[in-house]
Every structure is written in C-alpha cells, then in structure tokens.
Write an enzyme that holds these catalytic residues in place. Structure first.
Site, PDB file in Angstrom:
ATOM      1  N   ASP A 256       0.841  -1.150   0.039  1.00  0.00           N
ATOM      2  CA  ASP A 256      -0.056  -0.062   0.001  1.00  0.00           C
ATOM      3  C   ASP A 256       0.950   1.154  -0.067  1.00  0.00           C
ATOM      4  O   ASP A 256       2.035   1.135   0.378  1.00  0.00           O
ATOM      5  CB  ASP A 256      -1.002   0.011   1.258  1.00  0.00           C
ATOM      6  CG  ASP A 256      -1.967   0.845   0.861  1.00  0.00           C
ATOM      7  OD1 ASP A 256      -2.024   1.982  -0.072  1.00  0.00           O
ATOM      8  OD2 ASP A 256      -3.087   0.838   1.789  1.00  0.00           O
TER       9      ASP A 256
HETATM   10  C1  BGC Z   1      -5.026   3.420  -0.192  1.00  0.00           C
HETATM   11  C2  BGC Z   1      -5.060   2.454  -1.301  1.00  0.00           C
HETATM   12  C3  BGC Z   1      -4.796   2.979  -2.548  1.00  0.00           C
HETATM   13  C4  BGC Z   1      -3.360   3.746  -2.451  1.00  0.00           C
HETATM   14  C5  BGC Z   1      -3.318   4.396  -4.007  1.00  0.00           C
HETATM   15  C6  BGC Z   1      -3.743   4.340  -0.417  1.00  0.00           C
HETATM   16  O1  BGC Z   1      -3.772   5.329   0.591  1.00  0.00           O
HETATM   17  O2  BGC Z   1      -4.928   2.757   1.160  1.00  0.00           O
HETATM   18  O3  BGC Z   1      -6.153   1.748  -1.082  1.00  0.00           O
HETATM   19  O4  BGC Z   1      -4.869   2.012  -3.558  1.00  0.00           O
HETATM   20  O5  BGC Z   1      -3.513   4.644  -1.333  1.00  0.00           O
HETATM   21  O6  BGC Z   1      -3.882   5.456  -3.962  1.00  0.00           O
END
Ligand code: BGC
Length: 748
Positions: A256
C-alpha cells in the site's frame, strides 16, 4: 434450474491451467533475469512515479502502470504530484461501491462489475487496477467500509472471485486489498492488530484466499497496519508462510502506498513492489537503500530476483511481454454497455428496509397530472463520485436521486425540491491534497473546541439549519408525496478517518421526525456507505437504503420508488440499532491507536448479535420486495458418492421457492449451517450458500444449493487445519439471517 455456487472442480481446473501457463513463462523469466543488471532489477520493484515503476527499455520490459480503484479508474496524476492533470479524457464509468455490489447478493453482477472495471482500466492504459477492497466490516464506524463488501467471509468470497475474474479477462491485474486485517482507519499506518489464529483463518483471510486460489488474482496489496506485532509489508507469517507457501501464490505483492517501513524487513519478506505517496523515489526503501543493502550483503540478490520474477510473471500473464503481446486486449471505456451494466447493478443494490401499508411504490392514482411531489434532503441533489479518498472517481456523469426522479416523473408532475438540512462549508477544502497528507492524517480531527472562530461558525450553522428545516417542512405540508433523501457523504465515508458515532449528521434525525409529523407516509431514503442509527425507524412506514451505487444511482432509485423496478437487494451487513450494541463498542477495541485486540474473536457481525441475542435494527441478509415469496419443500441430502477428501460437493440442499405476489421479482435464498455438537464454540449459525432467483408472478422453482466441506468446518488451532467434526448439523433456509423459515438436520 440448479444453482451451484462456485464448484471446487471448476476452481481446481482453473488452477491447473494457470500453473501450466506459468511453467511456460518460467524459462523466459529466468533468461530475462540473467540479462538484467542489479540497478535495473531494483528499478522494477519500486515506484518511480506515484502509480508506475520504471521500464527497462534496453530489454523491452515496460513500466508497470497502476491506478485506483474500486469504483472506476481514477483520474490521471503527474508522476510527481498529487494535483491531478485535469484532463478531459479521464472521465469514466462510475461503478457501484463494493458495499452496493455486495447488497445485490448476485455473483453475476460482481462479474459484470469486474468486466466494466477491467475493460476501462485497460482502455486507459493500465496494467494493474487497485481493486477490489475486501476487508471485513468489523465495526460500523470504519471510514472505508463503503469500499468493502461485508461482515461475512462467505459472501465476500463468492463475490470477490467473479469480480476478479471479470477484471482479469481484460488482461489487467486485479490488486486485491488490503492484506490483511485492515479494519480501521484510525492510526492505520502504525496500529497493531492482535488477532488469534482461528479468527484470522475463519473470518479475515478466506476472502483473500479465494482471491488467490480460486480467482487467481495476479496481484495483491499489503495492508498498512501491523498484524500481531509486525507490519503487513514485512510480515513473514502472512506473506511467506500463509500466502506463498500455503496458498502457493506466485503473483505480485504490491505495498500500500507508504506501507513499507524498512529495507531489510520488506526485502526479506515476500513483498515485491514498493509504492508510496512521496516523490523522493530514489530514497524509497526498495530504491537506493536496497541497492546499498545488496551491495553490503545485508540482503541477498536472490531476494531481489524473486521479486523481479513475480513482476515479470505478472507481465507475461497480462501479455505485456512475450509472443502473446499483440493479442493483449485493448479495452473500452465510457461505453453505453458499461452504463447499462452499472445501472443493472444499482437496480439490484438498493435495499427496501420497510414498506408498511404499501406506501411504496408511488404509482398509479398517486401520480396523476398536477400532483405535487416534495423531494427533500441534500443527498437528493448531491453527487458522491468525487470523494472518499483513493476511491474517488471523475465520473462521466452521475444521476442524482432528484434528477432520477425528475427523469422518470416527467413534466406533468410538480416536483419540488428543498435542501432540508445544512452542510457547513469545510475550511480545509483544496488546501492540500488529502493523499499527499495521508501519512500525517493521524493528527486530524483534533481541533480545539474552544476556538472562537469555531463558536461563531456553530451559530451560523444553527441559523442555516433552522431556515432550511422550516422551508422543507412548509414544502412537505403542501405536497401530495414527500420523499426525503439524506444520509452520509464522503466527509464521513472516507479513507484515513473513522466515524466517531453512528448518528446521522447535520440534524437529520430531527428533520425526519418533523417530516413524519407532517406526513406519516414520508418516504425515507438513506444514501450512505455504512450503517447509521435510525431512532425514528419505528415511525417510518417506507424506508429505503441506498449504498453509493454508481453513476446511475438516481435512475435506479427512482425506478424503485416508482415501481418500475422491484427491489431485490439484501443487507450484506447487520445494521445494529445502536452503536452501543456492537461487540467492538462493548470490548472497547475499535479505533484505538497503537494496538487493537480483536477480543470478539470470530464473533463478528451477525455471529456476535446472534450469540448475544441482541436484536439489530435490520439483520444480515434482510431486504424486502414489492412481491412476496414462499419457501417450501426443504430437502437436504448427504452426497455419499464422494468423499470430503476429494473436496467434492457433499450435501445437496433443495428448496422450492414461489413468487406468491403479482409482480415479477427476485428473492435471495440463504442457507445457514449450525454445528450442533462441537469441541469448540461455534457461531449460532453461519452463511453457507445462497442463490438469487428471479421469478414471474406465480412461478415456482426448485433451487439446489450445494454445500461443500467449508460449509461445515472450523479452524482447529492444534491441528492447524480446517476440520469437520462428525455429528449433526442443522441446515436453515430463509430469506435473511433472522428469518429462516425451514430447517432440517444432516448427520456427517
Ligand atoms: C490506499 C489504497 C490505494 C493507494 C493508492 C492508499 O492510501 O490505502 O487503497 O490504492 O492509496 O492510491
């Protein structure tokens, strides 16, 4: 007609096919690996832009292009800024959120949703779509619940598999997230979730296991949080032991954004690609620091090789490399077909919670020329696509409930609109992009309550509230029909922050009571991504629940309110009457910083309420229709021809369902299992199978549900495997968890 729920045979065949294809790639991957320099390999396993890795042009290896997210393909960002380009070509189909999708209880809609997402992602040039989000809804206040499906692992599994299959058909990788146990936003980067092994296996992992084993998800995103003491990005138990060894996962694990906390830790665990929210790409743990660690001998180059191989394997699967590349699908976006598909899902996603004295649908004589329909509430005219965090969508369009009603009602009906309640302006809008600041969001929501500015603001808010309330009540008094559309929005259903209570904001409870005083037949529609307390629910005769259901929400909602479509959705989660009834409120283990212990164990959602005999406001699996159904002739038969060991279906449950009303409609037949004798404590009952059946008035069908081993087993912590203990099991069949009309016993 017989319904089989994702047969194991089919899954095993698919696994075999996949592993044969993989074998063919392995040789090519090994050859390519030998030609890559260490620097090139490292460049392939970390972000060199916010949503991409670096290409190795010399060898024809393309960059990996990723995009959020679960409800559609997100707008374009520069590689090094969270301020979107603002292009005109990145408006997309806005699909129903996963909570809406889950409310359809229809795997076919999940597959259709995946197809839309996959085709749109491919057409926008993406290789990986950062979806679906499938974390368990452990507590109603989790800010991201709207992005997730359910409190029940079986429902999640059966929807996740077709959803991923639909996505990957377009040569785009699904990236199932967030692995694992990411069930709160508070302190999401650092919180340590303490979960016992049985709970992990029975509740929090099955969705991911199905995504990997049955759907063959090409990628997976690790969660931000720690699990049992170690960050998920470097959790060897989770990534090496469970994911790679047990589930034999050979896809790519993507971090993540900003979830990696050390070079060595993550490099030595099976985490492949580091992504983050900052722009110092060369300083990412998997960039220069990893190069140095390898050079110093702290991390073996073989670890890097493993990661690169996983990335290359995914690229072959996606036809980004190799002879199959010319056949890679090109995708499609913003097609009428996609718009029709999301409308179809929205129609099946809106839940009718109450309908006394047939207040709904509004039709016939109630809608003759000149009738006055008062539509009240901000959510009637509000659009939601652009909010929520990384799930935000730049929707090609979004039909609001008001627009939907006006479209359907036409020019002869006098549709009037009043806001009804007041949403105060937010001071911090556009000051800084939320994602850029997402790593610091731990400190949000701690304003000083004595602030003078805040006090004046509160007074203004109150004055506005009273003005809008009075206007709405006057309008309601003068109308033939009153439709209130309120609920939450993405200030509440949002990434990075949990709600602090389950109440409707902006004084809506008070307004609803006042509207019910004026007109007891006021139709209450709540648009929201997670449950709210509804203290007026007993008084409301007609109550409709609408999760964020995509760009055609307003059309589908109007069709349902006006009786053109018969509602068929069921709640994929329990709606407790009060937040104080939840397991997590009682054990105090939600929304804490640093450490959260899942003391309720496997008793999540209905498993908890049933154990404690707490009556919820609306139960798991509940939802009404404009027609009625009967369930009769339940029959369960142990299939003796095959053994558990062969992993074949083993108990066939048959039931006859009849549409006893006078409108075509669909019922979701739900089958729950109770283990009557067991050496460990088990839930009162657990969902084991379901089928959605469409029937014409008067039509009957015999439905067969096939229960496999996992309908009866539990995780034995001593044996470290799922076991079925011999004995009697009760099979319940009904149309919600608290309305099982038929029961029979089988002995295994
Ligand atoms: C989120 C993810 C997301 C990623 C990219 C993170 O803050 O938890 O679910 O895919 O950002 O935007």
């Amino acid at each position: 007609m017989l319904y089989f729920v994702y047969g194991l045979k089919q899954a095993l065949r698919k696994e075999k096919e996949m592993s044969e294809r993989a074998k063919n790639y392995e040789e090519k991957i090994n050859t390519m690996l030998k030609r890559l320099t260490l620097e090139e390999k490292v460049s392939m396993i970390h972000g060199c832009g916010l949503f991409c890795t670096r290409a190795v042009e010399r060898l024809g290896i393309p960059a990996l292009i990723m995009s959020d997210g679960p409800m559609g393909v997100r707008q374009e960002f520069p590689d090094d800024s969270w301020i979107p380009y603002g292009y005109s070509d990145d408006y997309v189909t806005y699909s129903p959120s996963n909570s809406a999708l889950a409310a359809t209880w229809n795997p076919k809609r999940a597959y259709a949703g995946g197809k839309v997402l996959g085709e749109e992602a491919r057409c926008r040039g993406k290789d990986v779509i950062l979806a679906p989000g499938i974390n368990i809804k452990r507590d109603p206040l989790c800010g991201r619940n709207f992005e997730y499906m359910s409190e029940d692992p079986y429902l999640i599994k059966t929807l996740t598999v077709p959803l991923i299959e639909g996505i990957q058909e377009s040569d785009v990788a699904a990236c199932v997230k967030h692995f694992a146990v990411n069930n709160q936003e508070t302190d999401r980067l650092m919180v340590d979730t303490i979960v016992d092994e049985r709970t992990l296996r029975e509740i929090y992992l099955p969705g991911f296991q199905a995504a990997v084993r049955k759907a063959g998800s090409y990628s997976l995103m690790n969660a931000y949080n720690k699990l049992n003491g170690t960050h998920c990005s470097e959790n060897k138990e989770l990534l090496d032991h469970i994911l790679r060894e047990e589930w034999e996962y050979d896809g790519t694990v993507i971090s993540d954004w900003g979830s990696v906390h050390s070079t060595e830790g993550a490099a030595k665990a099976s985490m492949d690609v580091e992504m983050s929210v900052t722009f110092d790409f060369d300083n990412y743990y998997f960039a220069n620091p990893l190069l140095e660690a390898v050079k110093k001998g702290e991390v073996a180059e073989a670890e890097v090789d493993k990661k690169v191989k996983n990335v290359l394997r995914m690229m072959y699967r996606l036809k980004m490399l190799g002879e199959e590349a010319p056949q890679r699908k090109k995708g499609a976006y913003n097609t009428c077909e996609h718009q029709r598909s999301v409308l179809e899902t929205a129609r099946e996603a809106i839940v009718l919670l109450k309908n006394e004295e047939r207040v709904l649908p509004v039709s016939g004589a109630r809608l003759t020329a000149g009738k006055k329909v008062a539509v009240i509430g901000v959510n009637a005219s509000f659009t939601h696509a652009g909010g929520g965090g990384s799930a935000e969508i730049k929707a090609l369009y979004e039909i609001s409930p008001l627009m939907g009603l006006k479209k359907e009602l036409g020019g002869n009906i006098d549709v009037r609109y009043a806001l009804g309640y007041y949403i105060p302006g937010k001071k911090d809008v556009n000051e800084v992009n939320w994602q850029e600041a997402s790593l610091e969001r731990r400190i949000m929501g701690k304003e000083n309550p004595d602030d003078e500015e805040l006090r004046t603001l509160r007074k203004e808010i109150e004055a506005n509230r009273m003005r809008l309330r009075a206007e709405a009540i006057a309008m309601a008094k003068d109308a033939d029909e009153v439709i209130f559309v309120g609920g939450l929005n993405h200030d509440y259903d949002v990434e990075g922050r949990d709600r602090t209570d389950m109440k409707l904001p902006y004084g809506q409870d008070d307004l609803i009571e006042a509207l019910l005083d004026v007109n007891p037949n006021t139709i209450i529609v709540i648009v929201a991504g997670s449950p709210v307390e509804m203290p007026w629910a007993d008084r409301a005769r007609a109550l409709v629940w609408c999760y964020y259901s995509g760009m055609e929400t307003g059309t589908a909602l109007a069709e349902i309110l006006l009786g053109e479509v018969n509602p068929s959705a069921k709640l994929p989660e329990t709606f407790p009457a009060s937040y104080f009834d939840t397991a997590t409120y009682k054990n105090g283990q939600f929304g804490l910083e640093n450490r959260v212990e899942y003391k309720e164990g496997i008793f999540v959602g209905y498993r908890y309420y049933e154990k404690e005999k707490i009556k919820p406001a609306f139960s798991f699996g509940y939802g009404l229709s404009y027609t009625s159904f009967s369930l009769t002739d339940l029959y369960a038969k142990r299939n003796t021809d095959v053994s558990w060991e062969a992993l074949e279906p083993s108990v066939d449950v048959e039931v006859k369902v009849t549409n006893t009303g006078n409108m075509a409609g669909a019922e979701v037949i739900q089958c729950y299992v109770t283990d009557l004798e067991c050496s460990v404590e088990r839930p009162v009952k657990e969902l084991a199978a379901y089928a959605k059946v469409f029937l014409q008035p008067g039509e009957s069908r015999n439905i067969r549900l096939t229960l496999t081993k996992d309908a009866f087993d539990f995780y034995d912590v001593t044996k470290k495997e799922f076991v079925v203990e011999p004995g009697s099991f009760l099979i319940h069949v009904g149309n919600s968890s608290d309305n099982c009309l038929l029961e029979t016993e089988v002995v295994l």
